[in-house]
Structure formats: structure tokens, C-alpha cells
Design an enzyme around this catalytic site. Structure first.
Site, PDB file in Angstrom:
ATOM      1  N   TYR A 129      -4.911   8.744   3.501  1.00  0.00           N
ATOM      2  CA  TYR A 129      -4.187   7.513   3.826  1.00  0.00           C
ATOM      3  C   TYR A 129      -4.944   6.720   4.901  1.00  0.00           C
ATOM      4  O   TYR A 129      -5.269   5.537   4.706  1.00  0.00           O
ATOM      5  CB  TYR A 129      -2.763   7.852   4.293  1.00  0.00           C
ATOM      6  CG  TYR A 129      -2.075   6.701   4.964  1.00  0.00           C
ATOM      7  CD1 TYR A 129      -1.809   5.525   4.274  1.00  0.00           C
ATOM      8  CD2 TYR A 129      -1.705   6.778   6.316  1.00  0.00           C
ATOM      9  CE1 TYR A 129      -1.202   4.455   4.905  1.00  0.00           C
ATOM     10  CE2 TYR A 129      -1.091   5.715   6.944  1.00  0.00           C
ATOM     11  CZ  TYR A 129      -0.844   4.552   6.244  1.00  0.00           C
ATOM     12  OH  TYR A 129      -0.248   3.495   6.873  1.00  0.00           O
ATOM     13  N   ALA A 152       0.840  -1.201   0.000  1.00  0.00           N
ATOM     14  CA  ALA A 152       0.000   0.000   0.000  1.00  0.00           C
ATOM     15  C   ALA A 152       0.871   1.245   0.000  1.00  0.00           C
ATOM     16  O   ALA A 152       2.027   1.203   0.405  1.00  0.00           O
ATOM     17  CB  ALA A 152      -0.896   0.008   1.239  1.00  0.00           C
TER      18      ALA A 152
END
Ligand code: UDP
Length: 328
Positions: A141, A75
Site C-alpha cells: 500500500y 485508491a
């Protein structure tokens, strides 16, 4: 049967691959090498270079490997960048996880340990943070990681894919023999920046704000040693493989250190002066984040081995001294 590590060439993923192999697991790694380093992958791991969003590639890997569990580190993870480029974060993190779950469902893989973050909480009013506190992510995020957790929750209900989400606080340090460590380009994290300054690679450490509501005015964070963090992932895998229910755990050290305290500790460890200068605040930084990791300790029998901040910094320093240019 193998454990498939997504993002196994990154800082945290490479330490996981190393520890899994040393514990006798067969490990396959997927990484697109966008931020990871091929040299960081243990040579006993089978490496597939590719992107988790590429479904055909993922299906090929799942066809070749007999996957018994997935550990998902693949990620994008920079708060500031996520504010600038939210769609990149939803694409790589959320859509990437969508494909991972689709392929797991197709191949009947039922366990996933997942790298989540304290950024899912935002800035809670009470410390230490426990898992039952409300989640209010304050940047894309943290939002993307919370979305990933929620996707997994519904996939558990529908397909019986059980998950453990591990919400990290600040991961720090390197393997004690300094063979693998932290190498980000560009580097944004506090400890490597302090140590690069100690090595003379930077002129000074920029302290992002000294007017926070904390005793010395600088932000407080909870630093957890990388090898201890990985031990929790292996315990979580074991927990799932024993048939336990999906769960969420914080991983931290229960201790908070300010930026100034970290700088002082690094000056002691390195014996270097390490110049520093106060700069304006960095946007999106909460003043204080400290975890309660009691749940992980109780449920996963997790017991961090290295909690002394100077000892943690020392492992990072050994890595920086032996790899002044990172993996290059
Ligand atoms: N920080 C700093 N100067 C730097 C890098 C970080 O003062 O060059 C501060 C940052 O504002 C935060 C803490 O150090 O309060 C930890 O930042 P890091 O980026 O390492 O991790 P984060 O807490 O953002 O995940």
C-alpha cells in the site's frame, strides 16, 4: 469550471466534496462504488459512476466537464490486504493514476491534489516525522502511494502537471452534524471498531499487541480530524491554482495517542465500558507514527480547528449513534 473529485463517495472523498460545495466550488465526482457509498455524495455534485482505470470513461467525463483541478482519493487503502494482494494495489492505485495522468495530459489539466500516506515513510527512527525524512515503505500500500507520488513528479517535469501530495497520518471523526461519516465494510480502523463495540455490535475491542516499545506497550498514532484534513486539500488546491510549485506535506496533529489511550478517551466520551482484549500484533504495524505538520502550517497556512482527541471521537460517536448501520 469544476473540481473533479476521484473517489468522492468514500469516507475522505465525501467530506471533501461536501466542503468544496459549501465553499462554492462546482464539483464533479467519479467513483466506482466499490468501497464508497452513493448516499455519501453531496446532492449538488455531478456524479459519474465508473472506474478511473477505464480510459474511455475518463475521457468522456473530461469532455463533458471543464476540469480546472483534480483531487485524487480513488485508491485501495488497507495495509493488510495489500500484503496479501499486492498486484491489486499496483493495478488499482498505480495503473489507475497512470490513466488519470494520461487523461489530464490529454485535456491540458495542470493541477492535482493527491491523497498520500504516512505509510510511505515506513517506520522512521526519529519522531515527529518531517517530509525530508527518507521513505522506506514496508507494505505494498505504502509502496503504491510512493510510486504514485513519483509518477506525478515526472509528469510535472515533462508536462507541467503540478501536484500536491498530502501524506495523511490517521484520519478520524465525522462532519459535525453527523450527516456523513466513516462506513467501511469490513471495518478495520481503530476508532470505528471501538465505537461499534460501545454500541454492542462487537463483543470486544481486540488490541493488536501490548508489547511494543511504547510507554503502555500499545501502538501510538497521530489522529487528524477529517474536516481539518479536507481544509488542507482546499488550501493545497488554492496553492496550486496560484501557480506555486509541486510539493509534499504531512497532515497530522503533532500528537500521538496509544491504542489504550484511545480506548480510555472513547470510554469517557461514550460513557460505555467498551470491553477489550489483548491480541497478538497485527503484521505491518509500526510501533509509533507521529507527524510534524509544520510545513503545511507554514506553506498552506493550514490551522487545524479540532485537535482535542475526545472532541474528534465525539464527532465519530455522533455519526455512529445516528447511523448504527452506516449508510445502509
Ligand atoms: N488497532 C487495534 N485494534 C483494532 C484496530 C486497530 O489495536 O481492532 C490498532 C492498530 O494496530 C494500530 C492502531 O490501532 O496500531 C490504528 O490502526 P488503524 O487500522 O485505525 O490505522 P493504521 O494506523 O493502521 O493506518
Amino acid at each position: 469550471m469544476s473540481i473533479l473529485v476521484l473517489g468522492g463517495a468514500g469516507y475522505i472523498g465525501s467530506h471533501a466534496v461536501d466542503q468544496l460545495i459549501n465553499k462554492g466550488y462546482t464539483v464533479a465526482v467519479i467513483d466506482n462504488l466499490q468501497t464508497g457509498h452513493k448516499q455519501a455524495i453531496h446532492d449538488k455534485a455531478i456524479f459519474y459512476e465508473g472506474d478511473i482505470r477505464d480510459k474511455m470513461f475518463m475521457q468522456e467525463v473530461f469532455t463533458k466537464e471543464s476540469v480546472e483541478g483534480v483531487i485524487h482519493f480513488a485508491a485501495s487503502s488497507l495495509v493488510g490486504e495489500s500484503v496479501e494482494k499486492p498486484l491489486l494495489y499496483f493495478n488499482n492505485n498505480v495503473y489507475g493514476t497512470q490513466i488519470v495522468l494520461e487523461v489530464m495530459e490529454e485535456f491540458g489539466v495542470k493541477n492535482i491534489v493527491f491523497s498520500s500516506t504516512a505509510a510511505t515513510y515506513g517506520e522512521p527512527k526519529e519522531m515527529p516525522i518531517v517530509e525530508t525524512m527518507a521513505t522506506h515503505p514496508e507494505n505494498p500500500y505504502g509502496e503504491s502511494k510512493l510510486m504514485m507520488e513519483r509518477m506525478m513528479k515526472w509528469c510535472d517535469k515533462a508536462y507541467g502537471i503540478r501536484y500536491v501530495a498530502l501524506r495523511y497520518f490517521n484520519v478520524a471523526g465525522a462532519k459535525s452534524d453527523a450527516s456523513i461519516g466513516e462506513d467501511h465494510v469490513p471495518e478495520t480502523h481503530l476508532i470505528p471498531i471501538i465505537l461499534q463495540t460501545a454500541l454492542g455490535q462487537r463483543e470486544y475491542l481486540g488490541i493488536y499487541g501490548d508489547d511494543y516499545d511504547t510507554p503502555d506497550g500499545t501502538c501510538i498514532r497521530d489522529y487528524v480530524y477529517i474536516e481539518d484534513l479536507i481544509a488542507a486539500h482546499i488550501a493545497a488546491l488554492d496553492y496550486l491554482q496560484k501557480g506555486n510549485k509541486s510539493n509534499i506535506f504531512n497532515l497530522g496533529s503533532n500528537n500521538g495517542y496509544s491504542v489504550k489511550e484511545m480506548l480510555e478517551a472513547a470510554r469517557e466520551v461514550t460513557g460505555k465500558e467498551i470491553p477489550a482484549k489483548v491480541l497478538p500484533r497485527r503484521s505491518g504495524d509500526p510501533s509509533k507514527l507521529v507527524a510534524s505538520s509544520e510545513k503545511a502550517k507554514m506553506t498552506l497556512a493550514w490551522e487545524p480547528q479540532i485537535t482535542d482527541i475526545k472532541q474528534i471521537i465525539k464527532t465519530a460517536w455522533d455519526w455512529h449513534i445516528s447511523h448504527p448501520k452506516g449508510y445502509e
